[in-house]
Design a protein around this motif. Structure first.
Motif, PDB file in Angstrom:
ATOM      1  N   MET A   1       0.637  -1.313  -0.095  1.00  0.00           N
ATOM      2  CA  MET A   1      -0.114   0.140   0.077  1.00  0.00           C
ATOM      3  C   MET A   1       0.656   1.217  -0.096  1.00  0.00           C
ATOM      4  O   MET A   1       0.825   1.894  -0.396  1.00  0.00           O
ATOM      5  N   THR A   2       1.921   1.055   0.846  1.00  0.00           N
ATOM      6  CA  THR A   2       2.581   2.413   0.338  1.00  0.00           C
ATOM      7  C   THR A   2       3.387   2.563  -0.589  1.00  0.00           C
ATOM      8  O   THR A   2       3.421   4.125  -1.156  1.00  0.00           O
TER       9      THR A   2
ATOM     10  N   PRO B   1      -4.632  15.475  13.077  1.00  0.00           N
ATOM     11  CA  PRO B   1      -5.769  15.470  13.420  1.00  0.00           C
ATOM     12  C   PRO B   1      -6.008  13.845  14.330  1.00  0.00           C
ATOM     13  O   PRO B   1      -5.844  13.038  13.090  1.00  0.00           O
ATOM     14  N   SER B   2      -6.884  13.703  15.074  1.00  0.00           N
ATOM     15  CA  SER B   2      -7.137  11.830  15.408  1.00  0.00           C
ATOM     16  C   SER B   2      -8.327  11.488  14.788  1.00  0.00           C
ATOM     17  O   SER B   2      -7.638   9.953  13.579  1.00  0.00           O
ATOM     18  N   ALA B   3      -8.663  12.599  13.655  1.00  0.00           N
ATOM     19  CA  ALA B   3      -9.557  11.461  12.740  1.00  0.00           C
ATOM     20  C   ALA B   3      -8.928  11.025  11.314  1.00  0.00           C
ATOM     21  O   ALA B   3      -9.254  10.195  10.978  1.00  0.00           O
ATOM     22  N   LEU B   4      -7.442  12.023  11.277  1.00  0.00           N
ATOM     23  CA  LEU B   4      -6.713  11.189  10.177  1.00  0.00           C
ATOM     24  C   LEU B   4      -5.463   9.928  10.642  1.00  0.00           C
ATOM     25  O   LEU B   4      -5.320   9.388  10.097  1.00  0.00           O
ATOM     26  N   ALA B   5      -5.318  10.151  11.860  1.00  0.00           N
ATOM     27  CA  ALA B   5      -4.241   9.280  12.032  1.00  0.00           C
ATOM     28  C   ALA B   5      -4.893   8.039  12.797  1.00  0.00           C
ATOM     29  O   ALA B   5      -3.890   6.783  13.079  1.00  0.00           O
ATOM     30  N   ASP B   6      -6.408   7.982  12.725  1.00  0.00           N
ATOM     31  CA  ASP B   6      -7.003   6.876  14.108  1.00  0.00           C
ATOM     32  C   ASP B   6      -6.895   5.957  12.176  1.00  0.00           C
ATOM     33  O   ASP B   6      -8.107   4.804  13.169  1.00  0.00           O
ATOM     34  N   THR B   7      -7.658   6.683  11.721  1.00  0.00           N
ATOM     35  CA  THR B   7      -8.425   5.787  10.360  1.00  0.00           C
ATOM     36  C   THR B   7      -7.330   4.788   9.409  1.00  0.00           C
ATOM     37  O   THR B   7      -6.879   6.010   8.838  1.00  0.00           O
ATOM     38  N   THR B   8      -8.042   4.424   9.253  1.00  0.00           N
ATOM     39  CA  THR B   8      -6.670   3.505   8.190  1.00  0.00           C
ATOM     40  C   THR B   8      -7.467   2.727   7.390  1.00  0.00           C
ATOM     41  O   THR B   8      -9.043   2.647   7.334  1.00  0.00           O
ATOM     42  N   VAL B   9      -6.951   2.634   6.074  1.00  0.00           N
ATOM     43  CA  VAL B   9      -7.085   1.954   4.980  1.00  0.00           C
ATOM     44  C   VAL B   9      -5.410   1.242   4.457  1.00  0.00           C
ATOM     45  O   VAL B   9      -4.345   2.285   4.069  1.00  0.00           O
TER      46      VAL B   9
ATOM     47  N   SER C   1      -2.487   4.933   7.479  1.00  0.00           N
ATOM     48  CA  SER C   1      -3.835   6.284   8.391  1.00  0.00           C
ATOM     49  C   SER C   1      -3.799   6.505   6.921  1.00  0.00           C
ATOM     50  O   SER C   1      -2.862   6.623   6.084  1.00  0.00           O
ATOM     51  N   LEU C   2      -4.839   8.093   7.516  1.00  0.00           N
ATOM     52  CA  LEU C   2      -5.062   8.553   6.520  1.00  0.00           C
ATOM     53  C   LEU C   2      -4.107   9.742   5.542  1.00  0.00           C
ATOM     54  O   LEU C   2      -4.129  10.460   4.797  1.00  0.00           O
TER      55      LEU C   2
ATOM     56  N   ILE D   1      -1.719  11.070   2.851  1.00  0.00           N
ATOM     57  CA  ILE D   1      -2.383  12.133   2.568  1.00  0.00           C
ATOM     58  C   ILE D   1      -1.198  12.716   2.447  1.00  0.00           C
ATOM     59  O   ILE D   1      -0.612  14.721   2.255  1.00  0.00           O
ATOM     60  N   SER D   2      -0.269  12.296   2.563  1.00  0.00           N
ATOM     61  CA  SER D   2       1.181  13.301   2.755  1.00  0.00           C
ATOM     62  C   SER D   2       2.002  13.601   1.802  1.00  0.00           C
ATOM     63  O   SER D   2       2.582  15.196   1.612  1.00  0.00           O
ATOM     64  N   GLY D   3       1.136  12.996   0.183  1.00  0.00           N
ATOM     65  CA  GLY D   3       1.902  13.739  -1.248  1.00  0.00           C
ATOM     66  C   GLY D   3       3.366  12.957  -0.865  1.00  0.00           C
ATOM     67  O   GLY D   3       3.859  12.185  -0.803  1.00  0.00           O
ATOM     68  N   PRO D   4       4.190  13.187  -2.880  1.00  0.00           N
ATOM     69  CA  PRO D   4       5.877  12.481  -2.211  1.00  0.00           C
ATOM     70  C   PRO D   4       6.474  13.386  -1.778  1.00  0.00           C
ATOM     71  O   PRO D   4       6.182  14.724  -1.690  1.00  0.00           O
ATOM     72  N   SER D   5       7.431  12.082  -1.352  1.00  0.00           N
ATOM     73  CA  SER D   5       8.542  12.994  -0.641  1.00  0.00           C
ATOM     74  C   SER D   5       9.123  13.735  -0.598  1.00  0.00           C
ATOM     75  O   SER D   5       9.171  14.079  -2.397  1.00  0.00           O
ATOM     76  N   ILE D   6      10.563  14.873  -0.812  1.00  0.00           N
ATOM     77  CA  ILE D   6      11.273  15.484  -0.926  1.00  0.00           C
ATOM     78  C   ILE D   6      12.438  15.123  -1.665  1.00  0.00           C
ATOM     79  O   ILE D   6      12.684  14.800  -3.343  1.00  0.00           O
ATOM     80  N   ALA D   7      12.443  13.149  -1.734  1.00  0.00           N
ATOM     81  CA  ALA D   7      13.525  12.694  -2.197  1.00  0.00           C
ATOM     82  C   ALA D   7      12.270  12.560  -3.665  1.00  0.00           C
ATOM     83  O   ALA D   7      13.471  12.496  -5.119  1.00  0.00           O
TER      84      ALA D   7
END
Length: 402
Positions: free
Chosen positions: A114-115, A219-227, A231-232, A236-242
């Motif tokens: 998934m990552t 926010p807990s709604a994003l950190a505690d909900t996993t797919v 986590s959400l 939504i982190s976006g592409p890393s700097i690398a």
């Protein structure tokens, strides 16, 4: 005295029925024999000759394309560990276990897959629009009437595409190093450049942090909900700097190839069409939007399709520049498939990842084809199919909105 009954009147050309039937049968039989294609001779062997000519290609494609694909499909459904033949008696049918391990069962395999999907999705989202827009802009620039030295610019823009991707990746490693050219230029304008290939933070998280959000306590709604094991907030982190540095590399190297495709399509547009639009009083943007861009639609579909396939299959830049680091933020399904097979000896999972990636590419290509379809042509084909169906059912032609 009564006259003899002459019998039924016979019209012109009429004669005895048996004679007419025999003559008609003879005539129709002669025509049937003439219309029937001869089985012998040169024309009768054209089909066989055609198959003989294409048979070498069929054999080569079968041996080196179809057979390996079928073998990989069997490996994805088995417990083969890479030792010996995958068709030996010690290899057992595992069914969908390899697919379940990376898709539905919680664990490291699912988290890594998934990552990789998240990373590649952001990669596709940035690379495909950027390389398409850049290549189209370069093609319009090179196709300009007032530009001199067009041959030089075509060569200069296309040169990165013919250079080894491994060599360019190594050069970009030096450019984006902590003391590289990019950070040196940023330092001249007072910006402290990041550690490009050591910073796992996503650019969306960085933007939210710049706006005042505490990214260390989301926010807990994003950190505690996993797919899918993530986590959400991670989704939504976006592409890393690398990954951003790799995106810049790929856009720069692929734009030249697609520029040539757009340039060939632009040169096929009749000059009279643009001149007529100019005489009608349209501006440059209106001519591009309503005249040039619709005529580039087939080439645009080709560029988007090739870009979509290439971005989902990215491997060499990842292998040379990061190998999935830092913190797996540059991990992609293609590299994960290689790593699972050749490093971890999980050949079943590696093959399963490859076939899931194939399904994703096919689905995205079909969706893109549906979005970019010619709606007028689709309506005309639908009306033709309805009319043909009505004619076969005997209900006559149907009328409706085309």
């Amino acid at each position: 005295m009564s006259e003899p009954n002459p019998g039924p009147a016979q019209g012109p050309g009429s004669g005895p029925a048996p004679a007419r039937t025999a003559a008609a049968a003879k005539a129709s039989g002669g025509r049937g024999r003439r219309e029937r294609s001869p089985r012998g001779g040169i024309r009768g062997r054209e089909g066989l000759a055609g198959w003989l000519f294409v048979s070498p290609v069929i054999v080569v494609l079968g041996l080196f394309l179809v057979v390996p694909i079928l073998m990989a499909l069997w490996v994805s459904l088995s417990d083969w560990n890479g030792q010996g033949s995958p068709f030996s008696s010690g290899v057992h049918f595992a069914g969908a276990d390899n697919y379940e391990q990376i898709v539905t069962k919680p664990g490291l395999a699912q988290s890594d897959f998934m990552t990789s999907l998240r990373n590649n999705a952001y990669y596709v989202l940035f690379v495909v629009p950027l390389q398409t827009a850049l290549s189209l802009g370069l093609a319009l620039l090179v196709n300009g009437r007032r530009l001199k030295g067009k041959g030089f610019f075509r060569t200069a823009y296309y040169f990165p595409a013919v250079t080894s991707s491994v060599a360019i990746s190594v050069v970009f490693l030096f450019i984006f190093s902590s003391s590289g050219v990019v950070n040196s230029l940023l330092a001249k304008i007072g910006v402290d450049g990041p550690a490009w290939f050591a910073d796992p933070r996503g650019i969306i998280h960085l933007a939210l942090g710049a706006l005042g959000m505490n990214t260390d306590a989301p926010p807990s709604a994003l950190a505690d909900t996993t797919v899918g094991g993530l986590s959400l907030w991670d989704w939504i982190s976006g592409p890393s700097i690398a990954m951003t540095a790799i995106i810049a590399l790929v856009v720069w190297t692929t734009a030249g190839t697609f520029m040539l495709m757009f340039l060939a399509a632009l040169q096929d547009i009749p000059l009279e069409v643009e001149e007529a639009a100019e005489i009608d009083g349209t501006g440059r943007w209106q001519r591009f939007r309503h005249v040039t861009l619709p005529m580039l639609k087939p080439t645009l579909f080709l560029v988007l399709t090739l870009g979509l396939i290439g971005t989902w299959q990215v491997f060499d830049q990842i292998y040379v520049m990061s190998k999935g680091a830092p913190a797996k933020t540059t991990l992609t399904p293609a590299f994960l498939s290689y790593q699972s097979s050749f490093t971890d000896n999980e050949w079943g999972q590696g093959s399963a990842i490859a076939f899931i990636l194939f399904a994703i590419i096919v689905a995205m290509t079909l969706l893109q084809r549906f979005i970019l379809r010619d709606k007028d042509e689709a309506r005309a084909k639908a009306a033709t199919r309805r009319a043909a169906k009505a004619a076969r059912s005997g209900s006559g032609p149907t009328t409706g909105a085309a």
